[in-house]
Design an enzyme around this catalytic site. Structure first.
Site, PDB file in Angstrom:
ATOM      1  N   ARG A 123      94.374 159.488  14.386  1.00 34.99           N
ATOM      2  CA  ARG A 123      95.634 159.869  15.026  1.00 34.99           C
ATOM      3  C   ARG A 123      96.658 160.313  13.995  1.00 34.99           C
ATOM      4  O   ARG A 123      97.443 161.243  14.225  1.00 34.99           O
ATOM      5  CB  ARG A 123      96.171 158.692  15.836  1.00 34.99           C
ATOM      6  CG  ARG A 123      97.397 159.055  16.672  1.00 34.99           C
ATOM      7  CD  ARG A 123      97.766 157.941  17.626  1.00 34.99           C
ATOM      8  NE  ARG A 123      98.848 158.370  18.496  1.00 34.99           N
ATOM      9  CZ  ARG A 123      99.969 157.684  18.681  1.00 34.99           C
ATOM     10  NH1 ARG A 123     100.167 156.548  18.035  1.00 34.99           N
ATOM     11  NH2 ARG A 123     100.909 158.129  19.490  1.00 34.99           N
TER      12      ARG A 123
ATOM     13  N   HIS B 105      98.715 163.827  14.136  1.00 39.22           N
ATOM     14  CA  HIS B 105     100.174 163.852  14.218  1.00 39.22           C
ATOM     15  C   HIS B 105     100.811 164.443  12.966  1.00 39.22           C
ATOM     16  O   HIS B 105     101.931 164.955  13.032  1.00 39.22           O
ATOM     17  CB  HIS B 105     100.706 162.446  14.499  1.00 39.22           C
ATOM     18  CG  HIS B 105     100.540 162.033  15.923  1.00 39.22           C
ATOM     19  ND1 HIS B 105     101.565 161.491  16.680  1.00 39.22           N
ATOM     20  CD2 HIS B 105      99.471 162.106  16.753  1.00 39.22           C
ATOM     21  CE1 HIS B 105     101.124 161.249  17.906  1.00 39.22           C
ATOM     22  NE2 HIS B 105      99.861 161.606  17.970  1.00 39.22           N
TER      23      HIS B 105
ATOM     24  N   ASN C 143     105.648 159.594  18.315  1.00 41.19           N
ATOM     25  CA  ASN C 143     104.808 158.932  17.319  1.00 41.19           C
ATOM     26  C   ASN C 143     104.684 157.428  17.572  1.00 41.19           C
ATOM     27  O   ASN C 143     104.274 156.683  16.679  1.00 41.19           O
ATOM     28  CB  ASN C 143     105.362 159.179  15.913  1.00 41.19           C
ATOM     29  CG  ASN C 143     104.903 160.501  15.330  1.00 41.19           C
ATOM     30  OD1 ASN C 143     103.758 160.903  15.516  1.00 41.19           O
ATOM     31  ND2 ASN C 143     105.788 161.187  14.622  1.00 41.19           N
TER      32      ASN C 143
ATOM     33  N   HIS D 109      89.302 161.042  21.368  1.00 40.39           N
ATOM     34  CA  HIS D 109      89.747 159.977  22.270  1.00 40.39           C
ATOM     35  C   HIS D 109      88.671 158.933  22.506  1.00 40.39           C
ATOM     36  O   HIS D 109      88.900 157.952  23.218  1.00 40.39           O
ATOM     37  CB  HIS D 109      90.197 160.567  23.607  1.00 40.39           C
ATOM     38  CG  HIS D 109      91.539 161.221  23.561  1.00 40.39           C
ATOM     39  ND1 HIS D 109      92.134 161.816  24.655  1.00 40.39           N
ATOM     40  CD2 HIS D 109      92.431 161.363  22.541  1.00 40.39           C
ATOM     41  CE1 HIS D 109      93.309 162.310  24.316  1.00 40.39           C
ATOM     42  NE2 HIS D 109      93.514 162.049  23.031  1.00 40.39           N
TER      43      HIS D 109
END
Length: 322
Positions: free
Chosen positions: A66, A70, A98, A196
């Site tokens: 992640r 990001h 975030n 995911h």
């Protein structure tokens, strides 16, 4: 959902990956042997460190993946997400988009070891990319060869992060546009969402699918199990697993999507859209196809809008510019 492609003069990768918004660079800033002489053990140092940290916290591989997503979606893959403060006095991690970004201390740990072995040589942006790659490989996914040579940026902004990061309710068309801007084709854009398969999502990202009425695209039993974790009034840190095997990188995410167990709106719609549904079915039945397309998509994601030359630096401390 709003995704703003931040204009810049950054160079991009030179190997064969083309997309509608990809910029050509006369001199590639990334290469597979970038640290061959300056820090030849960089990848083994990162992997051995991450292996120990992942044992200590089995949920952290998802955090590393992640972190890469990001970081690269705001300004590009430049470790801006690690800066304690940017030009406007804010840090990217302060953006509500975030929420849940964590284990930045793992990157600090790796950085300290690399500074001891190869002072002022390996960028924080490269560490993020390698750590995410290792999170995939060490938890059952493909071992992806990625080019290195990213530089660390000077700017960070919570407001830019908030406007750049996609919401959990992004449409399939929005998702395809977002990943298409990174040079991904249709199968790669679906495959990269297979990330995911690891990790969790906070209730705030999917509670609208439960209340006031259940999203009909969500299975009843699945929805009821989620309501137990996310009642109408839930604590800010309440969450649910993105996948039934959320500690292992595999293709179960796609099987869950087909069984109406997609947690986020985009997960659910991915299996219903006529453009992406057949690809979801293929990945659910054929893990090797998923791994192959995920690997090529990962290279494009982790190479997006990188800095070169005097546009960046190698930080001595990932939390602040030199």
């Amino acid at each position: 959902m709003r995704f703003e492609h931040m204009a810049s003069t950054r160079g991009t990768w030179s190997f064969s990956a083309t997309g509608p918004n990809q910029k050509a660079s006369s001199v590639s800033s990334l290469g597979r042997g970038y640290y061959a002489t300056s820090c030849p053990n960089v990848e083994s140092i990162v992997r051995s460190t991450m292996r120990g940290l992942f044992v200590r916290d089995p949920t952290s591989p998802a955090a590393m993946i992640r972190l890469l997503f990001h970081d690269c979606q705001v300004f590009g893959c430049d470790a801006s997400i690690l800066l304690d403060s940017g030009d406007d006095g804010t840090a990217e991690v302060e953006a509500s988009a975030n929420l849940g970004v964590r284990r930045l201390d793992f990157i600090d740990n790796v950085k300290r070891r690399l500074e001891a072995a190869c002072p002022q040589t390996v960028s924080c942006a490269d560490i993020i990319a390698i750590a995410a790659r290792d999170a995939v490989a060490l938890n059952g996914g493909p071992d992806i060869a990625i080019p290195l040579g990213r530089l660390d940026g000077f700017r960070a902004s919570s407001s830019v992060a908030q406007s750049s990061l996609p919401s959990a309710s992004i449409s399939v068309s929005g998702m395809l546009s977002l990943f298409g801007s990174m040079g991904m084709n249709l199968p790669e854009s679906v495959a990269i969402l297979g990330a995911h398969t690891l990790g969790v999502a906070h209730c705030t990202n999917f509670v609208d699918r439960l209340y006031p009425t259940r999203d009909p695209n969500m299975g009843l039993l699945f929805a009821n199990s989620l309501k137990a974790r996310c009642p109408r009034r839930f604590p800010s840190n309440a969450f649910a697993a993105l996948d039934t095997s959320n500690l292992r990188f595999d293709n179960s995410y796609f099987r869950n999507v087909l069984n109406r167990r997609g947690l986020l709106t985009i997960d659910s719609e991915l299996g219903l859209d006529p453009r992406t549904g057949p690809i979801v079915q293929n990945y659910a039945a054929n893990p090797s196809a998923f791994f192959s397309n995920f690997a090529s998509a990962f290279v494009k994601l982790s190479s997006f809008n990188v800095l070169s030359g005097n546009q960046g630096e190698v930080r001595g401390d990932c939390r602040s510019s030199n």
